[in-house]
Design a protein around this motif. Structure first.
Motif, PDB file in Angstrom:
ATOM      1  N   ILE A  23       2.970   0.169  -7.769  1.00 57.47           N
ATOM      2  CA  ILE A  23       1.842   0.561  -7.086  1.00 57.47           C
ATOM      3  C   ILE A  23       0.883   1.652  -7.313  1.00 57.47           C
ATOM      4  O   ILE A  23       0.220   1.947  -6.599  1.00 57.47           O
ATOM      5  CB  ILE A  23       2.581   0.603  -5.784  1.00 57.47           C
ATOM      6  N   GLN A  71       6.929   0.242  -6.116  1.00 55.67           N
ATOM      7  CA  GLN A  71       7.578  -0.420  -4.580  1.00 55.67           C
ATOM      8  C   GLN A  71       9.034  -0.857  -4.861  1.00 55.67           C
ATOM      9  O   GLN A  71       9.256  -1.677  -5.887  1.00 55.67           O
ATOM     10  CB  GLN A  71       6.818  -1.509  -4.157  1.00 55.67           C
ATOM     11  N   SER A 121       1.271   2.553   3.855  1.00 54.98           N
ATOM     12  CA  SER A 121       0.410   1.522   3.990  1.00 54.98           C
ATOM     13  C   SER A 121      -0.505   1.496   3.017  1.00 54.98           C
ATOM     14  O   SER A 121      -1.030   0.543   2.180  1.00 54.98           O
ATOM     15  CB  SER A 121      -0.320   1.436   5.395  1.00 54.98           C
ATOM     16  N   CYS A 122      -1.332   2.586   2.810  1.00 60.38           N
ATOM     17  CA  CYS A 122      -2.419   2.886   1.678  1.00 60.38           C
ATOM     18  C   CYS A 122      -2.645   4.218   1.480  1.00 60.38           C
ATOM     19  O   CYS A 122      -1.933   5.170   2.377  1.00 60.38           O
ATOM     20  CB  CYS A 122      -3.636   2.196   2.432  1.00 60.38           C
ATOM     21  N   SER A 123      -3.820   4.763   0.702  1.00 64.96           N
ATOM     22  CA  SER A 123      -4.255   5.890   0.563  1.00 64.96           C
ATOM     23  C   SER A 123      -5.582   6.241   1.421  1.00 64.96           C
ATOM     24  O   SER A 123      -6.218   5.059   1.726  1.00 64.96           O
ATOM     25  CB  SER A 123      -4.375   6.261  -0.781  1.00 64.96           C
ATOM     26  N   ASP A 126      -8.528   4.365  -0.089  1.00 57.86           N
ATOM     27  CA  ASP A 126      -8.758   2.991   0.403  1.00 57.86           C
ATOM     28  C   ASP A 126      -9.492   2.642   1.518  1.00 57.86           C
ATOM     29  O   ASP A 126      -9.978   1.533   2.043  1.00 57.86           O
ATOM     30  CB  ASP A 126      -7.194   2.376   0.637  1.00 57.86           C
ATOM     31  N   ILE A 127      -9.746   3.942   2.483  1.00 61.36           N
ATOM     32  CA  ILE A 127     -10.384   3.439   3.813  1.00 61.36           C
ATOM     33  C   ILE A 127     -11.616   4.328   4.022  1.00 61.36           C
ATOM     34  O   ILE A 127     -12.177   4.164   5.429  1.00 61.36           O
ATOM     35  CB  ILE A 127      -9.461   3.911   4.788  1.00 61.36           C
ATOM     36  N   ASP A 163      -7.046  10.300  -3.190  1.00 61.76           N
ATOM     37  CA  ASP A 163      -5.683   9.289  -3.519  1.00 61.76           C
ATOM     38  C   ASP A 163      -4.474   9.838  -3.340  1.00 61.76           C
ATOM     39  O   ASP A 163      -3.550   9.214  -3.352  1.00 61.76           O
ATOM     40  CB  ASP A 163      -5.922   9.084  -5.352  1.00 61.76           C
ATOM     41  N   LEU A 192      -2.005  10.142   1.822  1.00 64.42           N
ATOM     42  CA  LEU A 192      -1.203   8.899   2.192  1.00 64.42           C
ATOM     43  C   LEU A 192      -1.466   8.509   3.547  1.00 64.42           C
ATOM     44  O   LEU A 192      -1.230   9.245   4.477  1.00 64.42           O
ATOM     45  CB  LEU A 192       0.205   8.697   1.632  1.00 64.42           C
TER      46      LEU A 192
END
Length: 363
Positions: A18, A28, A90-92, A95-96, A131, A134
């Motif tokens: 991941i 993961q 869930s993501c960094s 990503d959002i 990055d 988290l």
């Protein structure tokens, strides 16, 4: 070194790769003992220097107990491939983004709390960027990837080559790019990187250079100060940066009469304590100027305190002069409907203006 289906230390089944961070690869994995998924980071090199750094990352994480800093759930640094496990995100943040300012507020506050916890533990992160932030399934924001972090006063491991600059180019403060800069980086370097990260959260642009015109006016001064060239000109602590950010956000969102009075009270108390009030004065002026009804404009203006009027004249002379002209016009339009006590109110404030200003035009 590992592929899907491999078993690590007879405990963790590899699900997928991941990512990569610091001096290792992140997988993961599924824990056979706990029947849960985790993120497992292993050291993907036999270089002794990098292995020492990897072990130091684990020691630093284990020394910090804070909800906004990544925690180690298991580790085996003597395994033939040193590794540690941590909760699965869930993501960094990367990503959002970009985000609405309302969403930035909660996330940035948690980020600052996490970095501040690292500082209070005696560490410096040295590689803050989206990055490495988290987003956890429960909504918490976690500062992760402490691979470049150091113990400020206890770190016996130094860079093999002191001239090496390590970090991420777009976020690194100027002093980190100098010979020995990564080794000698202080907390103000983390403040700089938080400022760059905040810029990207709002604009979505990788912050190689900063275009302040893309920022809400209320945050321009905050990010400018956080990313000053000289470390001495930045906020000296993460707490100072966070306070300035939250004050500015509050100033931009509270525009009703009660909110305006609250801003005036906050600014006045900070002035009395000798603290910075950042962009609050500009927001206060904007809120007065927005009033389209003359009576409302006069009422808002008369909320200004002695301390705040003096501050506005001292540091925002031109902007305050324009406001003063609008105030004068509003008075001329409606003065006939006021009692004489209104004139006394005006007189008191204009006495402050005359005493505080050296501008002939303003007087």
């Amino acid at each position: 070194m590992f592929k899907t289906g491999d078993l690590i230390n007879n405990k963790y089944k590899v699900i997928e790769n991941i990512g990569q961070g610091g001096f290792g690869v992140v997988l993961q994995v599924y824990s056979l003992e706990e029947s849960k998924y985790f993120a497992l980071k292993y050291c993907n090199t036999t270089d002794e220097e990098r292995i020492r750094r990897f072990k130091r990352e684990v020691r630093l994480m284990e020394s910090i107990d804070h909800e906004n800093v990544i925690r180690v759930t298991d580790s085996n640094l003597e395994y033939n491939v040193p590794y540690f496990c941590m909760p699965l995100a869930s993501c960094s943040l990367k990503d959002i983004i970009p985000l609405e300012l309302s969403d930035c507020t909660t996330l940035f506050e948690q980020m600052c709390n996490g970095v501040n916890a690292i500082h209070l533990s005696g560490g410096t992160h040295r590689d803050i960027k989206p990055d490495n932030i988290l987003m956890m399934p429960d909504g918490k924001v976690i500062v992760s990837d402490l691979g470049l972090s150091k113990f400020d006063n206890r770190d016996s491991t130094v860079l093999t080559m002191t001239n090496i600059a390590m970090g991420t180019e777009a976020y690194m403060p100027p002093e980190q790019k100098l010979p020995g800069g990564t080794r000698d980086l202080t907390h103000s370097g983390d403040v700089y990187m938080l400022g760059k990260t905040l810029y990207e959260m709002i604009t979505g642009d990788i912050p190689y250079s900063l275009n302040y015109g893309n920022l809400p006016s209320g945050l321009q001064m905050v990010i400018r100060k956080a990313t000053q060239y000289s470390p001495n000109d930045r906020y000296q602590t993460v707490g100072n940066l966070l306070d300035a950010f939250l004050d500015s956000c509050k100033a931009m969102t509270e525009v009703d009469k009660n909110g305006f009075k609250s801003l005036v009270e906050i600014a006045t108390e900070k002035i009395k304590r000798g603290e910075s009030i950042n962009d609050i004065p500009l927001t206060i002026i904007d809120n007065i100027r927005k009033q389209e009804v003359d009576e409302e404009l006069n009422e808002y203006f008369h909320e200004l305190t002695n301390e705040l009027i003096t501050e506005l004249i001292k540091n925002y002379k031109d902007t305050f002069l324009e406001l003063l002209k609008k105030y004068q016009s509003a008075i001329e339009n409606v003065v006939g409907g006021y009692p004489f006590s209104f004139a006394e109110n005006v007189d008191w404030r204009m006495g402050i203006v005359i005493d505080s200003s050296e501008s002939f035009e303003m007087k």
